[in-house]
Every structure is written in C-alpha cells, then in structure tokens.
Design a protein around this motif. Structure first.
Motif, PDB file in Angstrom:
ATOM      1  N   ALA A 173      17.840  48.185  51.836  1.00 47.55           N
ATOM      2  CA  ALA A 173      18.556  47.830  50.617  1.00 47.55           C
ATOM      3  C   ALA A 173      18.659  49.044  49.708  1.00 47.55           C
ATOM      4  N   ALA A 174      19.856  49.308  49.220  1.00 41.92           N
ATOM      5  CA  ALA A 174      20.065  50.480  48.376  1.00 41.92           C
ATOM      6  C   ALA A 174      21.187  50.196  47.389  1.00 41.92           C
ATOM      7  N   ARG A 175      21.178  50.915  46.281  1.00 42.70           N
ATOM      8  CA  ARG A 175      22.223  50.793  45.275  1.00 42.70           C
ATOM      9  C   ARG A 175      22.702  52.189  44.915  1.00 42.70           C
ATOM     10  N   THR A 176      24.009  52.358  44.887  1.00 46.42           N
ATOM     11  CA  THR A 176      24.587  53.603  44.412  1.00 46.42           C
ATOM     12  C   THR A 176      25.645  53.269  43.380  1.00 46.42           C
ATOM     13  N   GLY A 177      25.763  54.103  42.376  1.00 51.82           N
ATOM     14  CA  GLY A 177      26.671  53.830  41.283  1.00 51.82           C
ATOM     15  C   GLY A 177      28.132  53.859  41.694  1.00 51.82           C
ATOM     16  N   VAL A 178      28.966  53.198  40.918  1.00 55.17           N
ATOM     17  CA  VAL A 178      30.406  53.196  41.146  1.00 55.17           C
ATOM     18  C   VAL A 178      31.095  53.640  39.861  1.00 55.17           C
ATOM     19  N   SER A 179      32.357  54.006  40.003  1.00 54.75           N
ATOM     20  CA  SER A 179      33.127  54.424  38.836  1.00 54.75           C
ATOM     21  C   SER A 179      33.509  53.214  38.000  1.00 54.75           C
ATOM     22  N   ALA A 180      33.900  53.455  36.779  1.00 53.03           N
ATOM     23  CA  ALA A 180      34.343  52.366  35.900  1.00 53.03           C
ATOM     24  C   ALA A 180      35.551  51.657  36.507  1.00 53.03           C
ATOM     25  N   ALA A 181      36.421  52.434  37.168  1.00 52.14           N
ATOM     26  CA  ALA A 181      37.607  51.836  37.787  1.00 52.14           C
ATOM     27  C   ALA A 181      37.219  50.908  38.933  1.00 52.14           C
ATOM     28  N   GLN A 182      36.240  51.342  39.758  1.00 54.98           N
ATOM     29  CA  GLN A 182      35.792  50.495  40.860  1.00 54.98           C
ATOM     30  C   GLN A 182      35.124  49.226  40.354  1.00 54.98           C
ATOM     31  N   GLU A 183      34.332  49.363  39.298  1.00 57.19           N
ATOM     32  CA  GLU A 183      33.671  48.189  38.725  1.00 57.19           C
ATOM     33  C   GLU A 183      34.702  47.210  38.184  1.00 57.19           C
ATOM     34  N   ALA A 184      35.723  47.733  37.507  1.00 54.89           N
ATOM     35  CA  ALA A 184      36.773  46.870  36.961  1.00 54.89           C
ATOM     36  C   ALA A 184      37.558  46.197  38.081  1.00 54.89           C
ATOM     37  N   GLU A 185      37.796  46.940  39.167  1.00 57.34           N
ATOM     38  CA  GLU A 185      38.543  46.373  40.292  1.00 57.34           C
ATOM     39  C   GLU A 185      37.767  45.240  40.945  1.00 57.34           C
ATOM     40  N   ALA A 186      36.445  45.414  41.084  1.00 60.92           N
ATOM     41  CA  ALA A 186      35.617  44.360  41.665  1.00 60.92           C
ATOM     42  C   ALA A 186      35.622  43.119  40.794  1.00 60.92           C
ATOM     43  N   ALA A 187      35.512  43.319  39.496  1.00 64.60           N
ATOM     44  CA  ALA A 187      35.529  42.178  38.581  1.00 64.60           C
ATOM     45  C   ALA A 187      36.876  41.461  38.622  1.00 64.60           C
ATOM     46  N   ALA A 188      37.967  42.235  38.730  1.00 62.89           N
ATOM     47  CA  ALA A 188      39.301  41.630  38.790  1.00 62.89           C
ATOM     48  C   ALA A 188      39.484  40.835  40.075  1.00 62.89           C
ATOM     49  N   ALA A 189      38.955  41.333  41.187  1.00 63.88           N
ATOM     50  CA  ALA A 189      39.064  40.611  42.459  1.00 63.88           C
ATOM     51  C   ALA A 189      38.375  39.255  42.378  1.00 63.88           C
ATOM     52  N   ILE A 190      37.257  39.189  41.657  1.00 67.06           N
ATOM     53  CA  ILE A 190      36.569  37.908  41.469  1.00 67.06           C
ATOM     54  C   ILE A 190      37.402  36.982  40.595  1.00 67.06           C
ATOM     55  N   ARG A 191      37.927  37.505  39.506  1.00 64.17           N
ATOM     56  CA  ARG A 191      38.750  36.677  38.599  1.00 64.17           C
ATOM     57  C   ARG A 191      39.973  36.123  39.320  1.00 64.17           C
ATOM     58  N   ASN A 192      40.555  36.915  40.190  1.00 61.41           N
ATOM     59  CA  ASN A 192      41.782  36.501  40.880  1.00 61.41           C
ATOM     60  C   ASN A 192      41.519  35.636  42.110  1.00 61.41           C
TER      61      ASN A 192
END
Length: 496
Positions: free
Chosen positions: A44-63
């Motif tokens: 298990a690992a976590r690596t940071g993402v860009s603000a654009a990637q984070e926004a895109e992931a959130a939008a995919a959930i909303r849609n």
C-alpha cells in the motif's frame, strides 16, 4: 436456471455493502513491523497528485463515471456476502490458498487462517506474525509455504529488515506445519537466490516440489548475483519438511532473456520469473517472466524443459502471471504495467496495456506454440488516483466454457469469458470507489479466486471479501467441489 435478477442493471449501479463483523483474533507470533516492500507487486502506498488530477477524480464521481470514495458497486449477478477487515496483521494483504473449509490469506506481516464453512460469516481461526514481503502463500496437506522476498536479518519470524548487500541477510521459503490450524508451527526455512517473490507447488505423494520465482539481481548482492536466469527448485519431504532443500536451478533463459530498454523501451529486462502456473495433470507449466512468457514441460519436476517462449514488446511491460484454461489449449498472461503502483485503467493508457494477453496453444507435445489472439482489459473507467492493473485470478470451472474471475486492484473483481479467445468479454464485476481523490493509492483486490461455489478476494487495504455469483453461464461451477486449491497449481476439475 433460477435468476436472482428481475431487471437489467446499469453499469455502476450501486450495490449494498455488507457490514464488517468484528472478530476476535489470535496472534500467534510476536515480531517487528512489516518488511519494506520490493519492486514488483508493491505494498500500500500513496503518492501525491496535481490539483487538476484531484479535480478530475472528483468530477468523475459527481458525473457517475466512477463510484464515490469507498462506495461499493457491482453487477446484478454478484452479491457481496461478507467483508472481514484487517485485524492484528496491518500490512498489505496478498495471495490466497484454500483447503477444505479454510482459506489462507497472505499479508506482508504474516498470514491469517479463516474458517469459511459459512461464507456469509467467515471467522478467524488464527493469525501468524511473520514479516517478510510478500508472503505469497500455498498449502499442501499439513504444510503451508510462505515466500520471503525482502532482505531480513535471519530466517526467523522475529527478523528485522537488513540490506541485501550484507552476506548474512536472508530471503527464501518458509514452511509451516498446519495440522493444527489454530496453532501453526514454523518447521523449515530454505534460502534461495534473490529470495522468493512468488512460488508454485508441484505436489507428489511423498514430496512437494516448490518452484521459486524471483528476480532483480545485483552485483552488490552476495546472495542474488547476475545473471539470475532461472528458478530455484526446492524438494520438501512431506514426512520430514525440515530436510527441505534446493535441488536444482534450471536455466530458463540461456540467451539472457528479453533485454528490455533501450532495445525494447518500456519493457522489463528479464532477470528471472515473477510467477509460474503449473497444470500437473498435463505435465505443463506457464511462466510469466518479466519480459518473456514461457510454456514448459514438467514431466520431470526437478528439470523443467522449455517448449516455447514469446514476447510482446509493443503492449506488455511486465509479464506477471499465467492461467491455463481447463482443456489446455489457451493460456492467459497478465501484464502488471507500473508494477502495481500506477493508475493504468484510463483513456491515457488505453485497452491494450496493463491488460491480459490471451494465447492459444497450438500443436502437440514439445512442438506446441503460443499464438497470440487478443487482449482483455476491464472497460470500466477508473479514476486517475486509483492504482488499477491486471492481477491474480482463477478459472471458474464450467465444461465447454472458458471463464475466469480476476483481481484488478482498484478496478475491483472482474468475471469474464474468453471461450472465444479473439473476443473476450466481461460478464460481471464488483468494485469499490477510490480510496481517496487526493493521492494515487495502491489498494483493491490483490487476488480473486473461485472456490467451491463462491468468489473470495483479498483486498490490499479493506480485508477479506466473499462474493456470490449467480449467472446461468457460471452456475454449473457450483457443483464442482475441491478439497484443496492453490491457484498457481491448477487442478484437473473434471478428470478426477
């Protein structure tokens, strides 16, 4: 056929999550924290993402393109019966093995034994703390086998991490006596070159042969020197497992194997094998060996013989695992693009990379050849924060059909049909939404296997899941019963 579905279900229709039951665990061996993971199948690992990637992931959930964070979705032919969260062993969950009413679950910190006599309510029988990634696990009779592929201070279950550059460091196979499931006993250890990333059993009446897959040698590692161009073969006497020893190291790549980059950009250089699957009833094995796929004979289990070898230097990055169909005229190889640490189930990567490669086996005997037919990859889009790639799966035993259940990390569990090896298709799925939308996270099912009428999955982060599959295409498999299942040692489902 009795259908449990009364109406069509749209893709990503919300499922009903089963509440996790609290379990009393028994920790049998004390020891240190989890070992440091090696490359290949990552913990298990976590690596940071860009603000654009984070926004895109959130939008995919909303849609509605992807499920919400930790939201469970599944096809109408799958029911989620149970989830057992991690308990005393907090490390990464890995592979599964089965025997009678028991499931054995690997974890970077050791292993856990479940009683699955009631699949709706699995209970913990015991937990053994024995750190050493990745603790790939198999069982045969009263013996349990555990792979250690991280450099340790010694072969005990209280060892600590130690650099592989030190000659005293240890990696290899551990053997436990599980005649008492509540109190497994550590009975043997065998050091192997470059450790044991995975292993495969070739069981016989008096002995169990163990094919040990490992890779990534270095001139700075005293016990893992290049060229590491083969596998270790261990012979374990059933009545005297303490006498287990390496009996051969057959060279599988006399020419050195796939050279990788720069000759083949994006392809792993072959320095050993990642995983091997055997079909003992057919004296046949398939090897997934980094940059190469192998077909070989195991008529003499101490001296496997290569029949054919293939490469895919266009779409495969890392040959990870292999699965035969029951009639032994096909083999499915998986590509672990990104080493189990990258989001690959998206439009950017596409449908042919990080996928399965389906090969027909044509010809006879030692003249058989592997012939590529098609790729299969789940077409359910995953967020760019979800590590998703083809991983461990098993055959669903139905005569006349080639059906498989497979883990895809955060792509979930997929049930698919490759009866027509040129036109594979998904027929069922189960998955959770992203663990988070602000980081790329390794999570989801490591393994998903069909055993005695149910699908069992070991989720890297969420624990042990039990699924029920009800579908006219797969229902005949419910009548097939096994006493034991190690998926990398494929049984003869219908010829016993």
């Amino acid at each position: 056929m009795i259908s449990l579905h009364t109406s069509p279900v749209r893709r990503r229709r919300l499922g009903v999550a089963t509440a996790a039951a609290g379990l009393l665990a028994t920790l049998l061996m004390a020891g240190p924290a989890a070992a440091t993971p090696d490359p290949g199948d990552r913990g298990a690992a976590r690596t940071g993402v860009s603000a654009a990637q984070e926004a895109e992931a959130a939008a995919a959930i909303r849609n509605g393109e992807t499920p919400g964070v930790d939201e469970i979705v599944h096809s109408s032919n799958i029911t989620h019966l149970a989830n057992v969260p991690k308990d005393a062993l907090k490390g990464t969950n890995t592979d599964l093995a089965f025997q009678g009413k028991y499931a054995f679950a690997g974890n970077y910190d050791g292993f856990r034994i479940f009683d699955i006599s009631n699949p709706r309510s699995p209970s913990t029988v015991s937990q053994v703390l024995c750190p050493g990634s990745q603790n790939d696990i198999s069982v045969s009779g009263n013996l349990l086998f555990l792979s250690t592929d991280s450099s340790r201070s010694d072969n005990s279950c209280t060892s600590t991490t130690q650099p592989a550059t030190e000659k005293s460091s240890w990696e290899g196979m551990k053997v436990f006596d599980i005649s008492d499931k509540r109190n497994p006993k550590y009975v043997a250890a065998v050091e192997t070159a470059c450790g044991s990333h995975t292993h495969t059993l070739v069981p016989e009446r008096k002995n169990v042969y163990v094919y040990v897959s490992s890779y990534s040698p270095s001139a700075t590692f005293p016990d893992c020197q290049p060229p590491h161009d083969g596998i270790s073969v261990i012979k374990v006497p059933r009545n005297a497992p303490e006498k287990a020893a390496v009996v051969n190291f057959p060279v599988l790549f006399p020419d050195g194997g796939n050279p990788g980059a720069p000759d083949n950009p994006g392809v792993s250089r072959t320095t050993g094998c990642h995983d091997i699957t055997v079909l003992p009833s057919k004296d046949l094995a398939a090897g997934a060996c980094m940059g190469d796929g192998l077909l070989f004979s195991i008529k003499d289990p101490e001296n496997p013989k290569i029949i054919d070898r293939v490469q895919d230097n266009v779409n495969f990055a890392f040959w990870h695992s292999a699965t035969f169909n029951q009639t032994t005229d096909k083999v499915v190889f998986t590509d672990e693009l990104g080493g189990g640490g990258a989001a690959t189930c998206n439009e950017e990567i596409g449908p042919k990379r990080g996928a399965n490669g389906i090969y027909d086996i044509v010809g006879r005997g030692d003249h058989r050849k592997l012939v590529f037919r098609s790729y299969f990859k789940i077409d359910r889009p995953q967020a760019d924060t979800e590590v998703c790639v083809a991983h461990n799966g098993s055959i669903i035993p139905v005569k006349g059909r080639d059906l498989m259940v497979q883990a895809w990390y955060q792509g979930g569990v997929s049930v698919w049909d490759f009866t027509d090896s040129s036109k594979p298709k998904e027929i069922g799925y189960f998955e959770r939404g992203p663990v988070t939308t602000d980081a790329v996270t390794t999570a989801g099912p490591w393994s998903a296997y069909y055993y005695n009428g149910y699908i069992y999955s070991n989720d890297i982060a969420k624990g042990f899941d039990v699924l029920k599959l009800d579908d006219r295409r797969t229902d005949p498999a419910k009548r097939v019963r096994l006493d034991e299942l190690n998926v990398q040692t494929q049984p003869e489902y219908f010829g016993r």
